[in-house]
Design an enzyme around this catalytic site. Structure first.
Site, PDB file in Angstrom:
ATOM      1  N   HIS A   1       5.437  12.570   7.594  1.00 34.78           N
ATOM      2  CA  HIS A   1       6.103  13.185   6.447  1.00 34.78           C
ATOM      3  C   HIS A   1       5.189  13.186   5.222  1.00 34.78           C
ATOM      4  CE1 HIS A   1       9.177  14.114   3.501  1.00 34.78           C
ATOM      5  NE2 HIS A   1      10.039  14.317   4.483  1.00 34.78           N
TER       6      HIS A   1
ATOM      7  N   HIS B   1      -1.454   5.189  -9.384  1.00 36.06           N
ATOM      8  CA  HIS B   1      -1.481   3.750  -9.132  1.00 36.06           C
ATOM      9  C   HIS B   1      -2.323   3.554  -7.877  1.00 36.06           C
ATOM     10  CE1 HIS B   1      -0.088  -0.177  -7.709  1.00 36.06           C
ATOM     11  NE2 HIS B   1       0.420  -0.396  -8.916  1.00 36.06           N
ATOM     12  N   PRO B   2      -3.260   2.575  -7.875  1.00 39.01           N
ATOM     13  CA  PRO B   2      -4.203   2.464  -6.754  1.00 39.01           C
ATOM     14  C   PRO B   2      -3.536   2.353  -5.377  1.00 39.01           C
ATOM     15  CG  PRO B   2      -4.298   0.532  -8.222  1.00 39.01           C
ATOM     16  CD  PRO B   2      -3.548   1.591  -8.932  1.00 39.01           C
ATOM     17  N   THR B   3      -2.429   1.630  -5.289  1.00 38.64           N
ATOM     18  CA  THR B   3      -1.784   1.478  -3.974  1.00 38.64           C
ATOM     19  C   THR B   3      -0.439   2.202  -3.880  1.00 38.64           C
ATOM     20  OG1 THR B   3      -0.714  -0.579  -4.713  1.00 38.64           O
ATOM     21  CG2 THR B   3      -2.845  -0.781  -3.573  1.00 38.64           C
ATOM     22  N   ALA B   4       0.237   2.380  -5.009  1.00 38.39           N
ATOM     23  CA  ALA B   4       1.599   2.940  -4.976  1.00 38.39           C
ATOM     24  C   ALA B   4       1.636   4.424  -5.336  1.00 38.39           C
ATOM     25  CB  ALA B   4       2.529   2.160  -5.906  1.00 38.39           C
ATOM     26  N   GLY B   5       0.466   5.034  -5.644  1.00 41.25           N
ATOM     27  CA  GLY B   5       0.412   6.468  -5.885  1.00 41.25           C
ATOM     28  C   GLY B   5       1.205   6.909  -7.101  1.00 41.25           C
TER      29      GLY B   5
END
Lengths: 297, 297
Positions: free
Chosen positions: B81, B167-171
């Site tokens: 998705h 955000h580097p990990t949370a987009g």
């Protein structure tokens, strides 16, 4: 969640303190919600609307009788509305997650409990009636409190529960189960009240029409339009959309069109969903698909 | 009673312990009810359905972000998705006693709170969008997490709230308000899928039809009947009965009749009441007249 509605009619519409005590008796019963109290001084009568499950409604009914039998004396009671007893009528109506049969069972459970505890004779009516001659409230109530002792002397008017003579001050009580009533009117694009009367005669049960329709034709003076004014007494068996199409067809026979229709007061969600299903040719629809219904469990 | 629904889509559909923690964060928020959790491993995505008032949903959204941002790393996330962030999309939907405008206000209140507390850039979409190019979720999400830094370098993709880099990990997260979707199909008394496709083309917004209808024509293989399969994206402005009559009229043009229609999944009570009002020519009807609605206040 099972929701049953009860609408006890009590023969007291004037003494505010008594009405307050009756309402408090209902409110004080766990699991019951008192939605409305309507008192009419000229009728000398109050109508309470409460909801709950079967056990809670039984407890509330007993609490209501306790106060009403103590406070109301039919020998001195006067009012315009016909009545047989202190607590005159107690209908139970299925609202949600419950069948009419369960309401009949509740009426047949509350009836003997009332008779045993208060010595008040109980007649079962409508869907709970043990025989057809007692379905109609009007037939049971004919003669009122004043004629009750003479009426009950006949074998055919022996009560379903309790003593075969009236309670000296509290008379008798009529308890039963019925479907919710829907007050539904169809306004015609004409002022010809004769057409409305002919349509009413065609659609109502008593003169050959649909089984669960009562109807009359009236003129709305202020708007100069004729109205077919109806009570639908069982919307599951005689649904609103079928009544609407029937009236529309009959009107066309007189060259008249339907202007609009209206629901007066409350209507069960299921009656409206049935109309949507009918006209949209909806297949396989379930009440569980109504979003709001998922919020209430 | 104000009821808003929120359906946050989170980019985690495989690790049961993480999904459990996310669900617990929602359940632990006072005033919120978690109605459903659907996880899909191949999509690697979970969809939570919760209801509550505005303040409770804001608290639940913050609690959900706290767990999701800590547990999900988009740099290693894979799934079928498309997604932009750990908490990918948060729509707010008016259900009862609340307007779409109040849901827009909620989105514009939650957006800056998320950006400030978690350093995640927030895009507003659908009814909450600040400009028309951001109404469509697909436009915002095009390029996905992997293309996000490059996309956001352009001035036109500056977020509505928060830092102008992912955000580097949370987009990033897309937050907004929309009306409830209704999945509504009309089955034709024919196996001519070409007719269903022509009708779909006539009724859907994208090819000239009704503003809030998405539609396609398909063949139901097992039943040998053609279907106009639709999504109604705003049932107040493009109501079900108007869509039904439109499709019936178009079908007649090809000599085809409507066999039946169906609602898939949930539908707001108001959408069904609107159908009853339409066909019964009901005037002056109010939702307060639906008996069940009097039981919920």
């Amino acid at each position: 969640m099972a929701v049953i509605e009860s609408i006890p009619n009590v023969s007291e519409g004037r003494r505010a303190d008594v009405i307050q005590r009756l309402a408090d008796a209902i409110r004080g019963t766990k699991g019951v919600e008192l939605l409305d109290v309507s008192s009419d001084a000229s009728h000398n009568r109050s109508v309470f609307t409460l909801v709950g499950d079967a056990a809670s409604l039984k407890a509330a009914t007993m609490a209501l009788f306790e106060q009403a039998v103590a406070a109301i004396d039919l020998r001195t009671h006067q009012g315009e509305h016909p009545r047989l007893g202190a607590v005159d009528v107690v209908p139970f109506v299925p609202i949600e997650g419950v069948t009419i049969e369960e309401c009949v069972a509740l009426a047949r459970d509350v009836g003997p409990a009332v008779a045993a505890r208060f010595g008040v004779p109980v007649f079962l009516y409508e869907e709970a009636a043990a025989n057809p001659s007692r379905r109609n409230l009007e037939d049971i109530r004919r003669g009122e409190f004043e004629g009750l002792a003479a009426k009950m002397a006949a074998a055919e008017w022996r009560p379903d529960f309790g003593p075969s003579v009236p309670h000296p001050t509290a008379g008798a009580t009529v308890i039963g189960a019925r479907m919710p009533l829907i007050a539904y009117n169809i306004n015609l694009a004409t002022d010809r009240v004769d057409v409305a009367k002919k349509i009413a005669s065609a659609v109502r049960h008593s003169s050959g029409g649909l089984r669960f329709v009562k109807a009359m034709g009236v003129l709305l003076d202020d708007r100069h339009i004729a109205q077919v004014s109806m009570n639908l007494t069982n919307f599951e068996k005689t649904p609103i959309p079928r009544v609407f199409e029937f009236v529309k067809r009959e009107a066309a026979r007189y060259g008249v069109t339907v202007l609009e229709s209206e629901v007066v007061g409350l209507v069960p969600q299921a009656a409206l969903v049935a109309a949507a299903e009918y006209f949209l040719q909806l297949e396989g629809f379930s009440a569980a698909q109504v979003l709001e219904n998922t919020l209430r469990d």
